[in-house]
Design a protein around this motif. Structure first.
Motif, PDB file in Angstrom:
ATOM      1  N   ASN A   1       4.769  -2.891  -4.393  1.00  0.00           N
ATOM      2  CA  ASN A   1       4.073  -3.145  -3.125  1.00  0.00           C
ATOM      3  C   ASN A   1       5.055  -3.582  -2.041  1.00  0.00           C
ATOM      4  O   ASN A   1       4.904  -3.209  -0.864  1.00  0.00           O
ATOM      5  CB  ASN A   1       3.002  -4.215  -3.322  1.00  0.00           C
ATOM      6  CG  ASN A   1       1.804  -3.695  -4.099  1.00  0.00           C
ATOM      7  OD1 ASN A   1       1.545  -2.493  -4.115  1.00  0.00           O
ATOM      8  ND2 ASN A   1       1.078  -4.587  -4.749  1.00  0.00           N
ATOM      9  N   ARG A   2       6.056  -4.375  -2.406  1.00  0.00           N
ATOM     10  CA  ARG A   2       7.074  -4.771  -1.423  1.00  0.00           C
ATOM     11  C   ARG A   2       7.844  -3.553  -0.931  1.00  0.00           C
ATOM     12  O   ARG A   2       8.118  -3.422   0.273  1.00  0.00           O
ATOM     13  CB  ARG A   2       8.035  -5.776  -2.065  1.00  0.00           C
ATOM     14  CG  ARG A   2       7.457  -7.168  -2.289  1.00  0.00           C
ATOM     15  CD  ARG A   2       8.481  -8.073  -2.963  1.00  0.00           C
ATOM     16  NE  ARG A   2       7.942  -9.401  -3.209  1.00  0.00           N
ATOM     17  CZ  ARG A   2       8.593 -10.365  -3.865  1.00  0.00           C
ATOM     18  NH1 ARG A   2       9.825 -10.124  -4.322  1.00  0.00           N
ATOM     19  NH2 ARG A   2       8.040 -11.538  -4.059  1.00  0.00           N
ATOM     20  N   ALA A   3       8.199  -2.653  -1.860  1.00  0.00           N
ATOM     21  CA  ALA A   3       8.930  -1.453  -1.466  1.00  0.00           C
ATOM     22  C   ALA A   3       8.090  -0.593  -0.521  1.00  0.00           C
ATOM     23  O   ALA A   3       8.597  -0.063   0.477  1.00  0.00           O
ATOM     24  CB  ALA A   3       9.323  -0.661  -2.711  1.00  0.00           C
ATOM     25  N   ILE A   4       6.796  -0.445  -0.824  1.00  0.00           N
ATOM     26  CA  ILE A   4       5.925   0.361   0.038  1.00  0.00           C
ATOM     27  C   ILE A   4       5.818  -0.266   1.419  1.00  0.00           C
ATOM     28  O   ILE A   4       5.847   0.425   2.445  1.00  0.00           O
ATOM     29  CB  ILE A   4       4.545   0.506  -0.620  1.00  0.00           C
ATOM     30  CG1 ILE A   4       4.655   1.345  -1.902  1.00  0.00           C
ATOM     31  CG2 ILE A   4       3.548   1.147   0.339  1.00  0.00           C
ATOM     32  CD1 ILE A   4       3.377   1.437  -2.684  1.00  0.00           C
ATOM     33  N   THR A   5       5.695  -1.602   1.482  1.00  0.00           N
ATOM     34  CA  THR A   5       5.598  -2.285   2.776  1.00  0.00           C
ATOM     35  C   THR A   5       6.854  -2.056   3.610  1.00  0.00           C
ATOM     36  O   THR A   5       6.787  -1.801   4.822  1.00  0.00           O
ATOM     37  CB  THR A   5       5.380  -3.786   2.555  1.00  0.00           C
ATOM     38  OG1 THR A   5       4.177  -3.986   1.798  1.00  0.00           O
ATOM     39  CG2 THR A   5       5.262  -4.518   3.881  1.00  0.00           C
ATOM     40  N   ILE A   6       8.012  -2.127   2.976  1.00  0.00           N
ATOM     41  CA  ILE A   6       9.272  -1.900   3.695  1.00  0.00           C
ATOM     42  C   ILE A   6       9.335  -0.473   4.231  1.00  0.00           C
ATOM     43  O   ILE A   6       9.702  -0.237   5.389  1.00  0.00           O
ATOM     44  CB  ILE A   6      10.460  -2.194   2.759  1.00  0.00           C
ATOM     45  CG1 ILE A   6      10.514  -3.675   2.430  1.00  0.00           C
ATOM     46  CG2 ILE A   6      11.772  -1.728   3.390  1.00  0.00           C
ATOM     47  CD1 ILE A   6      11.546  -4.036   1.371  1.00  0.00           C
TER      48      ILE A   6
ATOM     49  N   ARG B   1       7.029   0.006   7.262  1.00  0.00           N
ATOM     50  CA  ARG B   1       7.533  -0.616   8.490  1.00  0.00           C
ATOM     51  C   ARG B   1       8.684   0.171   9.109  1.00  0.00           C
ATOM     52  O   ARG B   1       8.862   0.174  10.325  1.00  0.00           O
ATOM     53  CB  ARG B   1       7.989  -2.048   8.196  1.00  0.00           C
ATOM     54  CG  ARG B   1       6.844  -3.001   7.858  1.00  0.00           C
ATOM     55  CD  ARG B   1       7.375  -4.379   7.496  1.00  0.00           C
ATOM     56  NE  ARG B   1       6.293  -5.311   7.202  1.00  0.00           N
ATOM     57  CZ  ARG B   1       6.481  -6.564   6.777  1.00  0.00           C
ATOM     58  NH1 ARG B   1       7.732  -7.016   6.594  1.00  0.00           N
ATOM     59  NH2 ARG B   1       5.454  -7.347   6.523  1.00  0.00           N
ATOM     60  N   HIS B   2       9.459   0.832   8.295  1.00  0.00           N
ATOM     61  CA  HIS B   2      10.635   1.563   8.785  1.00  0.00           C
ATOM     62  C   HIS B   2      10.456   3.075   8.622  1.00  0.00           C
ATOM     63  O   HIS B   2      11.453   3.799   8.560  1.00  0.00           O
ATOM     64  CB  HIS B   2      11.886   1.119   8.021  1.00  0.00           C
ATOM     65  CG  HIS B   2      12.190  -0.349   8.129  1.00  0.00           C
ATOM     66  ND1 HIS B   2      13.032  -0.874   9.093  1.00  0.00           N
ATOM     67  CD2 HIS B   2      11.750  -1.403   7.386  1.00  0.00           C
ATOM     68  CE1 HIS B   2      13.112  -2.186   8.933  1.00  0.00           C
ATOM     69  NE2 HIS B   2      12.347  -2.534   7.905  1.00  0.00           N
ATOM     70  N   LEU B   3       9.213   3.533   8.580  1.00  0.00           N
ATOM     71  CA  LEU B   3       8.970   4.945   8.284  1.00  0.00           C
ATOM     72  C   LEU B   3       9.559   5.860   9.347  1.00  0.00           C
ATOM     73  O   LEU B   3      10.165   6.895   9.022  1.00  0.00           O
ATOM     74  CB  LEU B   3       7.470   5.199   8.137  1.00  0.00           C
ATOM     75  CG  LEU B   3       7.069   6.610   7.692  1.00  0.00           C
ATOM     76  CD1 LEU B   3       7.658   6.931   6.327  1.00  0.00           C
ATOM     77  CD2 LEU B   3       5.549   6.748   7.649  1.00  0.00           C
ATOM     78  N   GLU B   4       9.400   5.509  10.613  1.00  0.00           N
ATOM     79  CA  GLU B   4       9.923   6.373  11.684  1.00  0.00           C
ATOM     80  C   GLU B   4      11.439   6.494  11.580  1.00  0.00           C
ATOM     81  O   GLU B   4      11.985   7.592  11.714  1.00  0.00           O
ATOM     82  CB  GLU B   4       9.524   5.806  13.047  1.00  0.00           C
ATOM     83  CG  GLU B   4       9.952   6.688  14.210  1.00  0.00           C
ATOM     84  CD  GLU B   4       9.442   6.166  15.539  1.00  0.00           C
ATOM     85  OE1 GLU B   4       9.847   6.720  16.578  1.00  0.00           O
ATOM     86  OE2 GLU B   4       8.646   5.199  15.534  1.00  0.00           O
TER      87      GLU B   4
END
Length: 232
Positions: free
Chosen positions: A67-72, A75-78
């Motif tokens: 879940n932490r990896a997905i959140t990161i 947030r930085h997807l663009e």
């Protein structure tokens, strides 16, 4: 003195092939996706100069770490899809002889995870949806959603797969047919009313019909010998 008999070299003992344990395929898929998410998120933090100590901390449950990896990544997807050093790399793998090197493009990696999950859950299989009501024209149990014909709003026709019948129904017409069966009133396949089309739509329809009429494919036969083929 006769020569001593030759002894064949000892054969290596064959190890029994390990049997897959229950849930092994699902576990392998989870390892692929969860491990890929964690690796991509850690690489992202490194490239952006952000500490990854909290992400890679030991003693953390897999669910929380994922879940932490997905959140990161969210947030930085663009940045991940546009500014990553390998964002412009082709999605196709590189082949060097017999060696296949997967693309390092983050978008290609995400697409690979998605395809793997779709195949594993069988969501890529488009089965024909069978209808339980009999055909209003021939009475046969061969009504199913049409695979090729679509209405303007994207909904599919309901067609009789009996090649000698070929009745077409829209969803409202099929619903009315079912209501008539429940009420005990027989119904006939509705007659098609003429539709006025403008020149552009008429040309598009004519091109589609021309392609269908020139198709030489033969519909599959029913396994029980009934006319037409009923999709599984």
């Amino acid at each position: 003195m006769p020569p001593a008999p030759r002894r064949s070299p000892p054969r290596a003992a064959r190890r029994p092939t390990p049997r897959p344990w229950p849930g092994q395929s699902a576990r392998l898929l989870i390892d692929l996706v969860a491990g890929g998410l964690l690796e991509t998120a850690a690489e992202l933090l490194r490239l952006r100069g952000i500490s990854s100590d909290r992400l890679l901390a030991t003693g953390v449950r897999e669910e929380r770490r994922t879940n932490r990896a997905i959140t990161i990544l969210e947030r930085h997807l663009e940045w991940l899809l546009q500014e990553h050093p390998l964002a412009t790399e082709s999605h196709e793998p590189t082949r060097t002889g017999t060696v296949v090197i997967a693309s390092g493009n983050p978008a290609a990696q995400i697409a690979h995870w998605h395809r793997a999950m779709v195949r594993f859950t069988h969501q890529d299989e488009a089965h024909a949806v069978q209808r339980l009501a009999p055909c209003p024209r021939c009475g046969g149990p061969w009504l199913a959603e049409a695979r090729d014909l679509r209405l303007v709003n994207g909904l599919s026709y309901i067609e009789c797969q009996n090649t000698d019948c070929g009745a077409l129904l829209t969803q409202p017409e099929y619903d009315e047919h079912v209501r008539s069966l429940i009420g005990g009133v027989p119904t006939q396949a509705p007659a098609r009313r003429p539709v006025t089309l403008d020149a552009g739509v008429r040309q598009a329809v004519e091109e589609v019909l021309r392609g269908v009429l020139t198709d030489d494919r033969t519909p599959p036969g029913h396994p029980d010998g009934a006319p037409g083929g009923t999709a599984a």
